[in-house]
Write a protein that holds these residues in place. Structure first.
Motif, short mmCIF file in Angstrom:
data_model
loop_
_atom_site.label_atom_id
_atom_site.label_comp_id
_atom_site.label_asym_id
_atom_site.label_seq_id
_atom_site.Cartn_x
_atom_site.Cartn_y
_atom_site.Cartn_z
N HIS A 147 0.68 -1.50 -0.26
CA HIS A 147 0.14 0.10 0.22
C HIS A 147 0.56 1.43 -0.15
O HIS A 147 1.35 1.18 1.15
N PRO A 148 1.35 2.27 -1.38
CA PRO A 148 2.26 2.96 -1.14
C PRO A 148 1.56 4.10 -0.83
O PRO A 148 2.28 5.29 -0.09
N HIS A 149 0.20 3.96 -0.40
CA HIS A 149 -0.56 5.44 -0.04
C HIS A 149 -0.23 5.50 2.13
O HIS A 149 0.13 6.70 2.30
N LEU A 150 -0.03 4.37 2.07
CA LEU A 150 -0.09 3.77 3.74
C LEU A 150 1.55 3.81 4.00
O LEU A 150 1.85 4.85 4.95
N ASP A 583 -4.24 4.49 -4.37
CA ASP A 583 -3.38 3.60 -3.29
C ASP A 583 -2.20 4.11 -3.66
O ASP A 583 -1.10 4.00 -3.10
N SER A 584 -1.60 4.24 -5.33
CA SER A 584 -0.51 4.46 -5.96
C SER A 584 -0.14 6.05 -6.14
O SER A 584 0.69 5.92 -6.72
N ARG A 585 -0.93 6.59 -5.32
CA ARG A 585 -0.43 8.81 -4.99
C ARG A 585 -0.35 8.42 -6.88
O ARG A 585 0.87 9.47 -7.44
N THR A 621 -8.64 10.75 -2.50
CA THR A 621 -7.29 11.55 -3.19
C THR A 621 -8.15 12.37 -4.98
O THR A 621 -7.47 13.14 -5.34
N ILE A 622 -9.26 12.06 -5.43
CA ILE A 622 -10.09 12.40 -6.60
C ILE A 622 -10.80 14.04 -6.13
O ILE A 622 -11.17 14.28 -4.64
#
Length: 692
Positions: A147-150, A583-585, A621-622
């Motif tokens: 989870h790149p966002h976390l 999640d991927s930023r 994030t949108i």
């Protein structure tokens, strides 16, 4: 001339037979045996094998202990022991000898405890973090899955929900080729590794883009399938063979296929089988039988495979039950894994898939190959001691129940080995770093033609967007970074003028004269084309957009993607991928065209999209907008460019576009800030007591 000449002769013979009307087999399935010979020249370095085994012992123990301790502290918090247990040898060989520091790796989501355990042994994670597995709310913990966002400095890609990683991995490998073709960044020997489970292959997305990978010759892509034959409820293919099924799908799509079914201890027995009887026996068995053998023990193995046939019994006359039980599956044999990976990274021209046969919960004693292996969260003292003994874990009997996290001494051969291998291969993995270029963006005044009234001329916001996009691709600062992505709807949106202007990316160029070659806006494919024309695949186009939208982190070169799609075929088709984008930023623009009431004749009520905007608004994030006039569109896009690519905010935009034509007024003075916030004074009412 070896194998290539033999393959040529066999293909020629098959073609001749078919020309004569002989009904030949398709030729896409090989025997149920290892693809690579036992004497393959690429062998595991013997001088490093023992120390690598010791390193793996630390990793395996910590992965198991992390999940078990988390569930002792918080009963039912979850996590998976069995998934990584079946993957561990495969990952360890990859980490030690093949994963380069700049490679991109899509780790299978349920195996995350093993990846954390490896990072801990390498000194990248702490005891405190491992003690907070699945407890990341207050910061400092470890997310359940990649989870790149976390964890923005650790994980490269989110791979849960299942099926998304394989699809995103293919388009990521393709985007690397796109960047190289356009002169931004060379691929060189950089690889995209995609790890997936055999059960995961049932997700439609996981295999949907196999043909794209083959026809575009993505030899920078390696799929690794962990065929442990087991889903959560039962066998993946109890009455068939999943490895053979997947071989047919991958080979039929044009991939290089490597099967690793049997471990080294099987080699001598298979060599004795000069009549091919054992191979025929193994080929006739189904996966449900292999799972039962693994669950029931060596005596059952002897009975099920060898007993009752004098010839088969003669092949193992010198083998005890203990010897038979050490004849493991290929995915647990570092020697076979090393040879397969070495062959895969060297293969040129097409992508490679390695199909490893493994055992769910390997080494877990009671949980091994059982129907409930996926849900095992703990192990009792007896199982812990057996686990320790099997993997040579350096713990005393009175230490195992405390489930301590362990790592080699800083001056040990194991620590030296880890340090040396990373010096050879490069940076530790997984690792994610961002290069936030502060790109100079156009000013709002650069789109002055969109800020004034159209007077009596009627246009749609789709038409206004196409004009703005045409202006952006010509911008001296960012024009070459714009990535227009279209799922076969360019003509619907009036975007076909871009075909001739900037070209459609095609790795082999245009090998034909298009039917409209004499038209002004002809269909131009080009090896250096800028447009990604994805065809009728919303999922594929979204995965392509994610690859471009994360280029700033994965390739350290910022790209600006505009994915324009029929809004009705957007979020309800690919909603999970949109969450993966967050999640991927990801950074970029999703343009939902033909939104609202459609004006296309005959399309029907199902095309009157009214919910896409609502669905977009649920993603944190949108930044979701529904502009009515061209000046609103200009303000929103210009502000988005600044926020994402100058200020480097982790957001992306969903903007609706309509195809209804009407007149557009001039932008009211000072309306910019209100447009950005979502409401502004359009006109003042007259008289008293009027309500908005």
């Amino acid at each position: 001339e070896g194998g290539s000449k033999a393959d040529f002769l066999l293909r020629e013979l098959t073609q001749k037979a078919r020309a004569l009307g002989v009904d030949t087999s398709p030729g896409v399935l090989s025997p149920y045996a290892n693809t690579l010979s036992a004497d393959h020249p690429d062998q595991l370095p013997r001088d490093e094998s023992l120390v690598a085994r010791n390193v793996a012992a630390y990793v395996r123990w910590n992965a198991m202990a992390m999940v078990a301790k988390a569930n002792l502290k918080n009963h039912g918090i979850g996590g998976h022991i069995a998934s990584y247990a079946s993957y561990s040898s495969i990952y360890e060989v990859g980490f030690n000898w093949f994963f380069k520091g700049d490679d991109l790796v899509y780790f299978q989501g349920h195996s995350s405890p093993g990846i954390y355990a490896r990072a801990y042994v390498e000194g990248k994670l702490t005891d405190e973090q491992l003690n907070h597995f699945r407890e990341e709310v207050d910061g400092g913990g470890l997310s359940s899955y990649p989870h790149p966002h976390l964890m923005p400095h650790f994980w490269q890609f989110p791979t849960v929900s299942m099926g998304l990683g394989p699809l995103m991995g293919i388009y990521q490998a393709r985007f690397m080729k796109y960047l190289e073709a356009r002169g931004f960044k060379e691929v060189k020997d950089r690889k995209v590794w995609v790890f997936m489970g055999d059960g995961e292959s049932d997700e439609p997305e996981s295999l949907a883009a196999l043909s794209l990978a083959a026809r575009e010759h993505l030899d920078n892509l390696i799929f690794v399938v962990n065929a442990n034959l087991q889903r959560l409820d039962g066998p993946v293919r109890g009455n068939d063979k999943i490895i053979q099924e997947l071989e047919g799908k991958f080979r039929g799509a044009g991939w290089n296929v490597i099967k690793v079914i049997w471990g080294t201890e099987w080699d001598s027995i298979l060599e004795r089988d000069t009549k091919g009887v054992l191979l025929q026996k193994l080929s006739s068995m189904v996966d449900g039988e292999f799972q039962a053998i693994q669950a029931k023990g060596p005596a059952y193995l002897r009975e099920k495979i060898f007993s009752g046939d004098e010839y088969l019994e003669s092949l193992i006359k010198d083998k005890s039950d203990k010897d038979l039980w050490q004849m493991t599956r290929g995915g647990h044999d570092p020697r076979k894994i090393y040879t397969a990976f070495s062959s895969a990274v060297k293969h040129k021209g097409v992508p490679t898939v390695v199909l490893f046969k493994t055992i769910k919960g390997y080494g877990m004693v009671r949980g091994e190959a059982s129907m409930g292996a996926h849900n095992v969260k703990s192990m009792d003292r007896e199982a812990l001691l057996a686990f320790r003994d099997l993997y040579h874990v350096p713990l005393a009997d009175d230490q195992v129940e405390a489930l301590p996290f362990i790592k080699p001494d800083a001056k040990s051969p194991e620590a030296a080995f880890l340090k040396h291998r990373r010096e050879v291969l490069g940076n530790f993995l997984p690792s994610r770093t961002e290069v936030n270029e502060q790109l100079p963006m156009p000013e709002l005044s650069d789109f002055s033609e969109m800020l004034v009234s159209t007077e009596k001329r009627e246009i749609s916001t789709t038409m206004a967007f196409v004009r703005m996009l045409t202006r952006l691709v010509k911008d001296k600062n960012i024009g070459d970074r714009i990535v227009p992505i279209i799922p076969d709807e360019a003509r619907t949106f009036g975007m076909e003028g871009l075909f001739r202007q900037i070209g459609i990316y095609a790795p082999h160029g245009q090998l034909y004269e298009p039917a409209d070659s004499e038209d002004l806006m002809w269909y131009r494919e080009d090896a250096k084309g800028q447009i990604l024309e994805e065809g009728i695949t919303e999922a594929g186009a979204t995965a392509s957009w994610i690859a471009a939208a994360t280029s700033y982190a994965n390739h350290h070169h910022t790209m600006i993607p505009f994915y324009t799609f029929y809004s009705m075929f957007g979020f309800q088709r690919i909603g999970d991928l949109i969450w993966a984008a967050g999640d991927s930023r990801s950074k970029g623009f999703l343009m939902g065209a033909t939104a609202g009431r459609t004006t296309l004749l005959g399309e029907g009520l199902q095309h009157q999209d009214g919910h896409g905007l609502l669905m977009a608004s649920t993603v944190p994030t949108i930044q979701a907008y529904d502009p009515t006039f061209s000046y609103e569109l200009a303000v929103i896009i210009q502000d988005g460019l600044k926020r994402m690519y100058t200020d480097n905010e982790d957001v992306f935009y969903y903007i609706t576009l309509m195809n209804e034509n009407y007149t557009h007024p001039q932008m009211p003075k000072g309306a910019e800030e209100g447009i950005r916030k979502g409401a502004y004074l359009f006109s003042k009412g007259k008289g008293e007591g009027r309500k908005a």
